[in-house]
Design a protein around this motif. Sequence first.
Motif, PDB file in Angstrom:
ATOM      1  N   LEU A   8      14.863  -7.125 -22.167  1.00 18.87           N
ATOM      2  CA  LEU A   8      14.383  -7.297 -20.794  1.00 18.87           C
ATOM      3  C   LEU A   8      14.725  -6.080 -19.944  1.00 18.87           C
ATOM      4  O   LEU A   8      15.815  -5.513 -20.070  1.00 18.87           O
ATOM      5  N   ILE A  10      14.730  -5.269 -15.834  1.00 20.45           N
ATOM      6  CA  ILE A  10      14.486  -5.776 -14.487  1.00 20.45           C
ATOM      7  C   ILE A  10      14.299  -4.575 -13.563  1.00 20.45           C
ATOM      8  O   ILE A  10      15.087  -3.625 -13.595  1.00 20.45           O
ATOM      9  N   VAL A  56      10.016  -7.059 -22.422  1.00 22.07           N
ATOM     10  CA  VAL A  56       9.516  -7.680 -21.194  1.00 22.07           C
ATOM     11  C   VAL A  56      10.018  -6.918 -19.977  1.00 22.07           C
ATOM     12  O   VAL A  56      11.220  -6.676 -19.829  1.00 22.07           O
ATOM     13  N   VAL A  58      10.551  -7.383 -16.180  1.00 20.14           N
ATOM     14  CA  VAL A  58      10.670  -8.412 -15.144  1.00 20.14           C
ATOM     15  C   VAL A  58      10.538  -7.674 -13.816  1.00 20.14           C
ATOM     16  O   VAL A  58      11.488  -7.051 -13.334  1.00 20.14           O
ATOM     17  N   VAL A  74       6.282  -9.800 -16.448  1.00 15.14           N
ATOM     18  CA  VAL A  74       6.405 -11.093 -15.780  1.00 15.14           C
ATOM     19  C   VAL A  74       6.995 -10.857 -14.404  1.00 15.14           C
ATOM     20  O   VAL A  74       7.768  -9.910 -14.206  1.00 15.14           O
ATOM     21  N   GLN A  76       9.396 -11.292 -11.124  1.00 14.65           N
ATOM     22  CA  GLN A  76      10.761 -11.743 -10.862  1.00 14.65           C
ATOM     23  C   GLN A  76      10.734 -13.074 -10.131  1.00 14.65           C
ATOM     24  O   GLN A  76       9.801 -13.376  -9.389  1.00 14.65           O
ATOM     25  N   ARG A  84      17.635 -13.988  -9.703  1.00 17.48           N
ATOM     26  CA  ARG A  84      16.540 -13.337 -10.424  1.00 17.48           C
ATOM     27  C   ARG A  84      16.953 -12.965 -11.840  1.00 17.48           C
ATOM     28  O   ARG A  84      16.160 -13.081 -12.785  1.00 17.48           O
ATOM     29  N   ALA A  88      15.396 -14.546 -15.377  1.00 14.00           N
ATOM     30  CA  ALA A  88      14.926 -13.716 -16.493  1.00 14.00           C
ATOM     31  C   ALA A  88      15.469 -14.230 -17.815  1.00 14.00           C
ATOM     32  O   ALA A  88      14.740 -14.307 -18.816  1.00 14.00           O
TER      33      ALA A  88
END
Length: 219
Positions: A8, A10, A56, A58, A74, A76, A84, A88
Motif C-alpha cells: 500500500l 498512502i 494499491v 490509497v 482506491v 482514502q 485513514r 487502508a
Amino acid sequence: MTPDTTLLVIAKEPVPGRVKTRLTPPYTPEEAAELAAAALADTLDTVRAAPAYRRVLVLDGQPGPWLPSGIDVVPQGAGGLDERLAAAFAACTGPALLVGMDTPQITPSLLAPALAPDAWRDGDAWFGPAVDGGFWALGLATPRPELLRGVPMSRPDTGARQRARLVGAGLRVRDLPLLRDVDTATDADLVAAAAPGSRFAAALTRLTAASGSAAGGGR
C-alpha cells in the motif's frame, strides 16, 4: 512462490498548496507540488518493482500522469490520518505493508525483508521509523485497524506510540531501517543526496538551477 503481501502507498494528489507546504518557502507551492510528484513517482516505481500480491495507491485526490500502470487506486477514507491508515489496512484480506510518499529514496531491496516469502515467519509486524519521530513503513501480518486508530499523528512521538501499540497488543515487531521523510528544504537536500539517481533528486536539481539562474539574471 507467489507473493501474498499487499503493498500500500498512502498519498495526496500533488496539487500546489495541498502538498509539501513546509517546503514553502523557499520553494513556491508549484515547485513544492513538483517535488511531491517526483517523490510519488519514485515511490510508485519502487512499488512496481517489488514483489507483492497487489499494489494499491490509497489516494487523497485524483490520479495524474505520474501514475504508472499496474497500480490499483482506491480513495482514502474519512477522518484523521490514523483513521485513514486504519481504513487502508481494513480493506486488505491478508498481510499488508504500507509506505508513504515522503521517502523517495526507498528501493525494492530496502523493502525486501518485509516482502520476502518468510517475512511473517518470525514476526507479526514490520515497522520503519522516521528521523522526525514518525514512521515511513508499517506492515501487519493480519490487518488490525484498531491498532492504528487513536494513535496521535504528526508528532515527534508518533512512531514510538505506534510501535508501543503494536508491542502492547502482543505482536512481534521487526524493524526496517531508519529513514528521513521529506518535510523541509533541508530534508529535501539530504534525501536527494541519498538517492542521486531518483526523479526527486533530478527535480530538486532542476529547481535549484532554475532558482539560481533567475537570481543571477536579476542582478
